[in-house]
Design a protein around this motif. Structure first.
Motif, mmCIF file in Angstrom:
data_model
loop_
_atom_site.group_PDB
_atom_site.id
_atom_site.type_symbol
_atom_site.label_atom_id
_atom_site.label_comp_id
_atom_site.label_asym_id
_atom_site.label_seq_id
_atom_site.Cartn_x
_atom_site.Cartn_y
_atom_site.Cartn_z
ATOM 1 N N ASP A 1 0.831 -1.202 0.000
ATOM 2 C CA ASP A 1 0.000 0.000 0.000
ATOM 3 C C ASP A 1 0.866 1.254 0.000
ATOM 4 N N THR B 1 -2.364 -0.965 -7.129
ATOM 5 C CA THR B 1 -2.985 0.166 -7.809
ATOM 6 C C THR B 1 -3.569 1.087 -6.742
ATOM 7 N N GLY B 2 -3.282 2.357 -6.846
ATOM 8 C CA GLY B 2 -3.718 3.323 -5.843
ATOM 9 C C GLY B 2 -2.736 3.461 -4.689
ATOM 10 N N THR C 1 0.925 4.210 -2.652
ATOM 11 C CA THR C 1 1.659 5.466 -2.507
ATOM 12 C C THR C 1 3.148 5.222 -2.302
ATOM 13 N N THR D 1 1.458 8.736 -6.344
ATOM 14 C CA THR D 1 0.446 7.678 -6.345
ATOM 15 C C THR D 1 0.521 6.863 -7.624
#
Length: 193
Positions: A103, A132-133, A135, A192
């Motif tokens: 994440d 995906t998404g 950071t 991101t």
């Protein structure tokens, strides 16, 4: 100069750790303190003595991974945090890391320790390791790129060029809360996937 496992093991053995500030970096501590989800899967590449790793663990984050070429700093993390999951301390080459689905990847001095010819590979590897998404966040050194490293330096425009695309740049600015010796020489960022 080959910046391989032997090189980094020797730096630790000789205590030549100019990048080591002895505690969690202020910009990263501030960022970590704002994280609400303690179950985030977090990676710290080139973790060194792992002040950020220890801080996250002490704050209750349960899925923190650290990777470093050198065994000594990873052993230190375990010594200082005996209840830290040993399988989340990975001794090896960041570029060969197979664990994925992170994440968050926290960057503290690792990127600028890489020879400039590996930087595009770093961008791709961090992108591949993140969900995906996910950071990528942390600090980069902000001083002229040099052959005399590590650290090798860089500046805002160089980082923007390297990371965008594939990342979306949310923040890339001078760190307002650097420690005094690094004041004016660090950029804080949030990218991101």
């Amino acid at each position: 100069m080959k910046l391989n496992k032997k090189y980094w093991e020797q730096r630790y053995a000789e205590n030549r750790l100019g990048w080591d500030i002895g505690h969690v970096s202020t910009p990263l501590k501030t960022y970590i303190d704002g994280l609400q989800n303690k179950e985030l899967k977090i990676l710290i590449p080139g973790a060194g003595h792992g002040y950020e790793v220890s801080y996250l663990h002490q704050q209750g984050f349960t899925s923190v991974y650290a990777v470093d070429y050198a065994a000594a700093p990873l052993q230190r993390i375990l010594k200082e945090n005996p209840d830290f999951p040993e399988d989340q301390l990975i001794e090896g080459d960041f570029f060969e890391l197979e664990e994925s689905g992170f994440d968050l990847i926290l960057e503290q001095t690792f990127f600028c320790s890489l020879p400039p010819d590996l930087r595009s590979k770093y961008v791709q590897k961090t992108f591949d390791l993140l969900k995906t998404g996910g950071t990528l966040s942390g600090v980069f050194f902000d001083f002229p790129l040099t052959e005399q490293g590590p650290p090798f330096g860089g500046d805002l425009e160089l980082y923007r060029e390297l990371f965008q695309p594939p990342f979306r740049i949310r923040i890339l600015e001078r760190a307002y809360n650097s420690i005094p010796p690094r004041q004016g020489n660090e950029l804080f960022f949030i990218f991101t996937k």
